[in-house]
Design a protein around this motif. Structure first.
Motif, mmCIF file in Angstrom:
data_model
loop_
_atom_site.group_PDB
_atom_site.id
_atom_site.type_symbol
_atom_site.label_atom_id
_atom_site.label_comp_id
_atom_site.label_asym_id
_atom_site.label_seq_id
_atom_site.Cartn_x
_atom_site.Cartn_y
_atom_site.Cartn_z
ATOM 1 N N LEU A 91 40.678 82.043 -2.482
ATOM 2 C CA LEU A 91 40.267 80.662 -2.304
ATOM 3 C C LEU A 91 41.044 79.507 -2.752
ATOM 4 O O LEU A 91 41.213 78.660 -2.028
ATOM 5 C CB LEU A 91 38.812 80.700 -2.926
ATOM 6 C CG LEU A 91 37.585 81.102 -2.089
ATOM 7 C CD1 LEU A 91 36.569 81.102 -2.933
ATOM 8 C CD2 LEU A 91 37.651 80.403 -0.859
ATOM 9 N N PRO A 92 41.665 79.554 -3.754
ATOM 10 C CA PRO A 92 42.383 78.399 -4.370
ATOM 11 C C PRO A 92 43.440 78.072 -3.312
ATOM 12 O O PRO A 92 43.754 76.880 -3.183
ATOM 13 C CB PRO A 92 43.033 78.884 -5.526
ATOM 14 C CG PRO A 92 42.203 79.949 -6.142
ATOM 15 C CD PRO A 92 41.690 80.634 -5.219
ATOM 16 N N LEU A 93 44.184 78.972 -2.493
ATOM 17 C CA LEU A 93 45.196 78.604 -1.544
ATOM 18 C C LEU A 93 44.719 77.767 -0.336
ATOM 19 O O LEU A 93 45.540 77.178 0.439
ATOM 20 C CB LEU A 93 45.610 79.986 -0.893
ATOM 21 C CG LEU A 93 46.483 80.788 -1.805
ATOM 22 C CD1 LEU A 93 46.922 81.935 -0.988
ATOM 23 C CD2 LEU A 93 47.557 80.044 -2.422
ATOM 24 N N MET A 94 43.341 77.543 -0.268
ATOM 25 C CA MET A 94 42.745 77.100 0.875
ATOM 26 C C MET A 94 42.546 75.617 0.656
ATOM 27 O O MET A 94 42.043 74.718 1.372
ATOM 28 C CB MET A 94 41.223 77.665 1.356
ATOM 29 C CG MET A 94 41.041 79.202 1.366
ATOM 30 S SD MET A 94 42.010 79.857 2.792
ATOM 31 C CE MET A 94 40.658 79.679 3.906
ATOM 32 N N VAL A 95 42.732 75.057 -0.556
ATOM 33 C CA VAL A 95 42.374 73.826 -1.119
ATOM 34 C C VAL A 95 43.636 72.953 -0.840
ATOM 35 O O VAL A 95 44.725 73.530 -1.474
ATOM 36 C CB VAL A 95 41.936 73.494 -2.313
ATOM 37 C CG1 VAL A 95 41.401 72.334 -2.675
ATOM 38 C CG2 VAL A 95 40.631 74.444 -2.459
ATOM 39 N N ALA A 96 43.550 71.899 -0.129
ATOM 40 C CA ALA A 96 44.870 71.163 -0.237
ATOM 41 C C ALA A 96 45.430 70.470 -1.562
ATOM 42 O O ALA A 96 44.482 70.155 -2.353
ATOM 43 C CB ALA A 96 44.581 69.766 0.817
ATOM 44 N N PRO A 97 46.567 70.713 -1.933
ATOM 45 C CA PRO A 97 46.960 70.271 -3.270
ATOM 46 C C PRO A 97 46.597 68.915 -3.449
ATOM 47 O O PRO A 97 46.327 68.592 -4.770
ATOM 48 C CB PRO A 97 48.613 70.180 -3.019
ATOM 49 C CG PRO A 97 48.700 71.158 -2.046
ATOM 50 C CD PRO A 97 47.748 71.342 -1.117
ATOM 51 N N ALA A 98 46.406 67.948 -2.713
ATOM 52 C CA ALA A 98 45.977 66.659 -3.119
ATOM 53 C C ALA A 98 44.501 66.636 -3.696
ATOM 54 O O ALA A 98 44.294 65.823 -4.723
ATOM 55 C CB ALA A 98 46.209 65.497 -2.109
ATOM 56 N N MET A 99 43.809 67.477 -2.969
ATOM 57 C CA MET A 99 42.326 67.561 -3.365
ATOM 58 C C MET A 99 42.286 68.361 -4.708
ATOM 59 O O MET A 99 41.659 67.882 -5.533
ATOM 60 C CB MET A 99 41.610 68.498 -2.434
ATOM 61 C CG MET A 99 41.506 67.713 -0.985
ATOM 62 S SD MET A 99 40.412 66.059 -1.311
ATOM 63 C CE MET A 99 39.145 66.570 -1.900
ATOM 64 N N VAL A 100 43.313 69.235 -5.130
ATOM 65 C CA VAL A 100 43.246 69.947 -6.242
ATOM 66 C C VAL A 100 43.443 69.056 -7.375
ATOM 67 O O VAL A 100 42.815 68.860 -8.417
ATOM 68 C CB VAL A 100 44.117 70.940 -6.420
ATOM 69 C CG1 VAL A 100 44.528 71.656 -7.623
ATOM 70 C CG2 VAL A 100 43.879 72.042 -5.392
ATOM 71 N N GLY A 101 44.512 67.899 -7.007
ATOM 72 C CA GLY A 101 44.718 67.018 -8.040
ATOM 73 C C GLY A 101 43.457 66.108 -8.395
ATOM 74 O O GLY A 101 43.194 65.707 -9.457
#
Lengths: 291, 444
Positions: free
Chosen positions: A109-119
């Motif tokens: 699942l973590p791979l599905m989230v855009a890095p900017a959204m993770v920030g």
């Protein structure tokens, strides 16, 4: 016959060559020209050729070296952490996933989230007044540390990056681990090899090419990090979380120093190319030695 | 030609004509690139609906809205304009970016209504080189938000006053007495912030005395600027010499660092900007906050900020030896040089400069700075706009060089160097020397 084959080969390669010339060759030439020019947004279509001044500016700029050091450290720390965690997970979870393959989905699942959204997500999660992490730290210990000051921001960012990308390393390692024939392990077991001996003398050597490739891919990704760092801390107090891509972005857009930004990206390109060339050369030597 | 072929050809021709007419219609509409998110977008959407609903607005002049995300907005806008984009006819304009975008824009004549609606000083926030580049929509400045209940309790308690004097002597070198926030100097504010911080005063009813926006971000430098300004600070003198390495800036920078190091502001303040500041103050764990006026609606709304809404006091930023200063920053809409429908775009700009449109914009949540006679008509609904106008009129300022083409880069530079000092990565002398050198290069 040979000349016909040669013609076919040329014809078949033409689309690829045209594509590369258009989408890589042209920007490279424009970039090289800009890097040797005095150019701003106002003079974008009429740059003035000035020589190697932009390269000198970049190479004598302490901020460039600070950003390079940040990128290098970040790339190495996150690649090592992700590969170590990914390897442990792959080996420990392999028997479980073999029985329940659906477990793979939540792990990815973590791979599905855009890095900017993770920030952005961690900006909320770590906020002292609305974030769950400081809230529970206050509840349990009566205090919460600073996660994003100049001293701790690097490690917080590294943890955030590692949490997102460990599944990628895990996936590669799990596939490599599963690809090792059971007969090899069983033969070692019959020969009296214990679990650790099997791990160090059978599994890890056979997984070595995947380990190296994964570490290299993760290092490149970490080295060129932009999105999650930019949304979480920006370039950091005093530029302390400025990676090389952020340095280039800020030079280009914030300072309008297009020549300097492009010169920095050319330096980055040359450095990356040298690393790739070096690895290719080493790989060639290794192949030669094993023949 | 067979009938089938004729039918196919005529169908194709009809389709092509329909396509062409729809393209023409799309080109004829006025496209406005607005400031995304927040009250500005809500207000703009509402007034555009009202404008489009008027009978005298031709279909070809109807307004359509376009929004980027806020992140990197000005950078994307600059890239688009430098590339000669005609994707929008009108674009957002900000006081500190006019010089940067003026080469890609056209001056406009807003008509006689504009002066009556906004007044000269507000119209000037959209001027560059003496030319009007846009219609002002929102004015941003800063309010000092404070907790009325906490300050009242402090002023009514002798033991608390003694503690306050003790703390102010220890940290500021002088014994101070608590004052009404309307009379605060920066020292009074700092003493209050220290008094209400657990790290300084374990008896404090809240965790922090203030919340400082110290992220390496140009907008945070706008918030900070009023402190040195009230001590007489400026970017450059009349001869053009850079004057940032001054006692005024030293005082301001040292005060922020002292408060941060003492624990008067949250530990992660070096990553705080607008949203984090609202969250900190709105949580009820912070006694004061120097914050943008746009936050007034959120912080005084019992639904959005239930912990503090009933006890939020608003005053102008504290005073320094040179009086009070409040950094003003206007947003507006201006005309793209490559606009496809200039005539329609100017019509809309002129309408936006009328009193009725400005009041409509204010009623829908916008923050226009209106002339006293106009703001009086909406004072009951929007009391914050009265304060906005008063503070802008009495304390508003723009730094010398603040509308130049490189003004935003100056803020960026200051953000980097000043946060470097606050985070302990460089000394004050180094930070000011680097800022001065950088500003000399940018403003030469």
């Amino acid at each position: 016959m040979n000349s016909i084959k040669n013609l076919d080969w040329k014809l078949l390669n033409t689309p690829l060559v045209v594509f590369l010339l258009l989408f890589l060759g042209f920007p490279v030439i424009v970039n090289l020209y800009y890097s040797l020019s005095e150019v701003s947004f106002q003079t974008l279509r009429a740059p003035e050729l000035t020589g190697f001044g932009n390269y000198l500016t970049v190479l004598t700029d302490p901020a460039f070296w600070q950003a390079s050091w940040f990128s290098l450290r970040f790339g190495v720390v996150t690649a090592v952490a992700e590969c170590a965690l990914g390897l442990c997970l792959a080996i420990f979870l392999a028997p479980l996933i073999e029985k329940h393959s659906a477990l793979m989905a939540p792990l990815m699942l973590p791979l599905m989230v855009a890095p900017a959204m993770v920030g952005l997500m961690y900006r909320l999660v770590l906020h002292e007044f609305v974030g769950p992490v400081p809230y529970y730290l206050y509840e349990w210990f009566g205090n919460s540390p600073s996660f994003l000051n100049a001293e701790s921001a690097f490690w917080t960012l590294s943890v955030v990056e590692t949490l997102q990308w460990t599944p990628f390393a895990f996936l590669l390692f799990y596939m490599a681990y599963e690809a090792i024939p059971d007969e090899v392990r069983q033969a070692a077991q019959i020969d009296g090899a214990g679990p650790f001996q099997r791990l160090f003398y059978i599994d890890l050597p056979l997984m070595a090419p995947t380990l190296i490739i994964a570490a290299f891919i993760r290092f490149i990704d970490g080295f060129r990090v932009f999105d999650n760092v930019y949304t979480l801390t920006g370039s950091g107090p005093g530029g302390s979380t400025t990676s090389l891509p952020i340095y280039i972005y800020e030079a280009f857009f914030k300072q309008g120093a297009i020549g300097k930004a492009v010169a920095a990206s050319v330096v980055l390109f040359l450095a990356s190319f040298s690393v790739l060339f070096g690895l290719n050369w080493l790989s060639g030597r290794r192949k030669g030695a094993t023949k | 030609m067979s009938n089938t072929a004729k039918f196919k050809l005529s169908t194709l021709a009809v389709l092509a004509a329909a396509l062409m007419s729809s393209v023409t219609a799309a080109q004829a509409a006025v496209t406005v690139l607005g400031w995304p998110g927040g009250s500005e977008e809500t207000a703009l959407r509402a007034v555009v609906d009202d404008y489009n609903g008027q009978a005298n607005v031709a279909d070809a002049d109807k307004v359509e809205l376009l929004f980027f995300s806020r992140d990197g907005f000005y950078d994307k806008l600059q890239a688009d304009m430098a590339a000669g984009s005609d994707a929008f006819d009108l674009n957002l304009l900000a006081t500190y970016a006019i010089g940067r975008y003026a080469p890609y824009m056209e001056p406009v004549d807003l008509g006689p209504d504009a002066v009556t609606t906004f007044g000269d000083s507000v119209l000037k926030t959209m001027q560059f080189d003496g030319k009007q580049y846009g219609v002002p929509t929102d004015l941003s400045l800063h309010f000092m938000y404070y907790r009325k209940d906490l300050v009242a309790a402090l002023m009514a308690d002798d033991a608390a006053k003694a503690k306050y004097a003790e703390i102010s002597e220890k940290y500021l070198g002088k014994k101070l007495e608590p004052k009404d926030p309307n009379d605060w100097t920066w020292d009074d504010w700092a003493a209050t912030a220290l008094y209400f911080s657990k790290d300084v005063n374990a008896e404090s009813p809240v965790r922090y005395g203030t919340v400082l926006q110290m992220k390496n971000l140009l907008f945070n430098m706008m918030v900070f600027q009023s402190l040195p300004r009230s001590y007489g600070g400026d970017w450059m003198d009349a001869s053009g010499a850079i004057t940032v390495d001054s006692d005024a800036y030293r005082t301001g920078l040292e005060m922020y660092k002292m408060l941060y190091d003492a624990g008067a502001s949250p530990r992660d303040s070096l990553s705080y900007e607008y949203a984090e500041t609202n969250a900190a103050f709105g949580s009820g764990q912070t006694a004061t906050a120097l914050q943008w006026n746009a936050a007034a609606g959120e912080l005084t709304d019992p639904e959005k900020s239930p912990a503090v809404a009933d006890n939020v006091g608003i005053v102008a930023p504290p005073a320094g030896p040179d009086g009070r200063a409040d950094h003003i920053h206007g947003l507006g809409l201006g005309l793209n040089k490559n606009a496809k429908n200039k005539e329609g775009a100017i019509k809309f700009l002129k309408w936006m400069a009328t009193e009725s449109a400005a009041l409509d914009y204010a009623k829908n949540g916008g923050s226009p700075a209106l002339a006293p006679a106009v703001v009086a008509k909406i004072a009951a609904e929007r009391p914050d706009l009265v304060q906005l106008g008063q503070f802008a009129d009495a304390y508003g300022y723009v730094m010398t060089g603040g509308t130049s083409a490189k003004a935003l880069s100056v803020y960026e530079l200051q953000a980097k160097e000043f946060t470097g000092y606050w985070s302990g990565q460089q000394t004050l002398d180094e930070a000011l020397a680097r800022t001065k050198a950088g500003m000399e290069e940018l403003l030469k």
